[in-house]
Write a protein that holds these residues in place. Structure first.
Motif, PDB file in Angstrom:
ATOM      1  N   ASP A   1       3.651   1.463  -1.849  1.00 59.45           N
ATOM      2  CA  ASP A   1       3.645   2.537  -2.846  1.00 59.45           C
ATOM      3  C   ASP A   1       5.058   3.141  -2.824  1.00 59.45           C
TER       4      ASP A   1
ATOM      5  N   THR B   1      -8.885  -4.093  -1.482  1.00 59.07           N
ATOM      6  CA  THR B   1      -8.933  -2.984  -2.450  1.00 59.07           C
ATOM      7  C   THR B   1      -8.259  -1.719  -1.939  1.00 59.07           C
ATOM      8  N   ASP B   2      -7.638  -1.787  -0.769  1.00 59.56           N
ATOM      9  CA  ASP B   2      -6.954  -0.597  -0.233  1.00 59.56           C
ATOM     10  C   ASP B   2      -5.776  -0.226  -1.124  1.00 59.56           C
ATOM     11  N   PRO B   3      -5.475   1.090  -1.218  1.00 59.02           N
ATOM     12  CA  PRO B   3      -4.242   1.457  -1.936  1.00 59.02           C
ATOM     13  C   PRO B   3      -3.016   0.994  -1.151  1.00 59.02           C
TER      14      PRO B   3
END
Ligand code: NAD
Ligand code: DAU
Length: 354
Positions: A299, A142-144
């Motif tokens: 990201d 669940t880490d970004p």
């Protein structure tokens, strides 16, 4: 002109081909032609005066000095590296030599050359370092995704050597003012990918009726980007990236390995059906990679926001093109599957229990 290192490898050759398809700015291509370097990747440029191939090592300071003095490139785009995690586990020495010493040698040569340039050329000069998302370590479920501000936590000899090279590049900017940029990209796939890496290995093994080795439980996640999108990202950073900055490049395309395997099998079932049955019959779970990173994800908002870069391919379009390319280039595949390739397959897979 620009100096490219490692331009006979997978991404480097795609970059050189793309560069010369889009501009007439000449390229000097320095490559040691290790097992991963292949002149055949550049066959389309035979006789093209815009491309000068130099067979040599980035650790050879005298050679790099003479290339910089002779050709006076406005930029160095540095791809050359040992790039395969499994090989780094079996033999880390070559990774320290090329990835760390080689980057150090290039930085020192670039610094000496840059210092001699007149002001205009000096201001325009760039050293672009091509790096990887693996320097950031492994993400939990669940880490970004990795941002440029994430701490470095490399876990393999390969990623540690790339992290070291990134730090050198940063320090040469901070201390000496060398005009550098760095990009950290996720997993690439596409044409000319050496079949030691997952996607091309799946294709060539399927076509040969060999097992498709899935490490561990196959639930490790990678963020896949079609190689020409990576090349476009590097061109964007070279053109507009801020000095001393790093840019993450990725496709917003997280996939579990087992889903990649099933996708490749399904495409081959469609494009080259095997009378023996679906290719998924060849899937074989094998012993996991030591220290295997569980999840990578990028990201990519910084490069999108600041430089307007976006991937052109979706995974569906890119993987279809890739499988088709391998089906149409059986000669290239046969050529790279030399004796040395067979030795590697024995080294890496013999002890993995199926
Ligand atoms: P590759 O292994 O396919 O190619 C590496 C190239 O570098 C080869 O042509 C090889 O001959 C050359 N080379 C190796 N040692 C050399 C030396 N000492 N001197 C000169 N040339 C040398 O690698 P790739 O997958 O194309 O990766 C290129 C770069 O991109 C690497 O720096 C890698 O860390 C980085 N990267 C790769 C990926 C990926 O998914 N493949 C993703 C992100 C970043
Ligand atoms: O994330 C970027 C990195 O991606 C690059 O920096 C590296 O240079 C590049 O090699 C790649 O590293 P990976 O280790 O992620 O790629 P590889 O293709 O080796 O493996 C992808 C995933 O598939 C990984 O989780 C390991 C798994 N795998 C790999 C092979 C070769 C298998 O399950 N079976 C295999 O036989």
């Amino acid at each position: 002109m620009i100096l490219v290192t490692g331009g006979a490898g997978f991404i480097g050759s795609n970059f050189v081909l793309d560069w010369l398809a889009q501009s007439d700015e000449p390229v000097v291509n320095l490559d040691a032609l290790t097992y991963a370097g292949n002149r055949a990747n550049l066959a389309a440029l035979d006789g093209d005066a815009r491309h000068t191939f130099v067979h040599g090592d980035i650790c050879d300071r005298a050679l790099v000095d003479s290339l910089l003095a002779t050709h006076r490139p406005r930029a160095i785009v540095h791809f050359a590296a040992e790039s395969h995690v499994d090989r780094s586990i079996h033999g880390p020495g070559a990774f320290m030599k090329t990835n760390v010493d080689g980057t150090f040698t290039l930085l020192e040569a670039a610094r000496a050359h840059w210092a001699t340039l007149p002001d205009g050329e000096k201001a325009a000069f760039r050293f672009h370092h091509v790096s990887t998302d693996e320097v950031y370590g492994s993400l939990g479920p669940t880490d970004p995704p990795f941002a440029e501000t994430n701490p470095y936590e490399p876990n393999s000899p390969y990623s540690a050597s790339k992290a070291a090279s990134d730090h050198l590049v940063r320090a040469w900017h901070h201390t000496y003012g060398l005009p550098v940029t760095t990009s950290n990209c996720s997993n690439n796939y596409g044409p000319y990918h050496f079949p030691e890496k997952l996607i091309p290995l799946l294709i060539v093994n399927s076509l040969a009726g060999k097992p498709l080795p899935v490490y561990g439980d196959g639930q490790q996640i990678r963020d896949w980007l079609y190689v020409t999108d990576h090349c476009a990202g590097i061109r964007a950073v070279l053109a507009g990236g801020k000095l001393g900055e790093t840019y993450n490049i990725g496709g917003w395309n997280e996939k579990a390995n087992i889903d990649i395997v099933k996708t490749v099998c399904a495409l081959l079932d469609e494009l080259r059906p095997d009378p023996a049955g679906p290719y998924s019959r060849l899937i074989t779970y094998v012993t996991d990679r030591p220290g295997h990173d569980r999840r990578y994800a990028i990201d990519a908002r910084k490069i999108e926001r600041e430089l307007g870069w976006r991937p052109a391919e979706t995974f569906d379009t890119g993987i279809r093109k890739t499988v088709q390319w391998y089906l149409e280039h059986a000669d290239w595949v046969a050529n790279v599957q030399s004796g040395a390739y067979k030795d590697w397959v024995n080294t890496n897979y013999a002890d993995r229990v199926g």
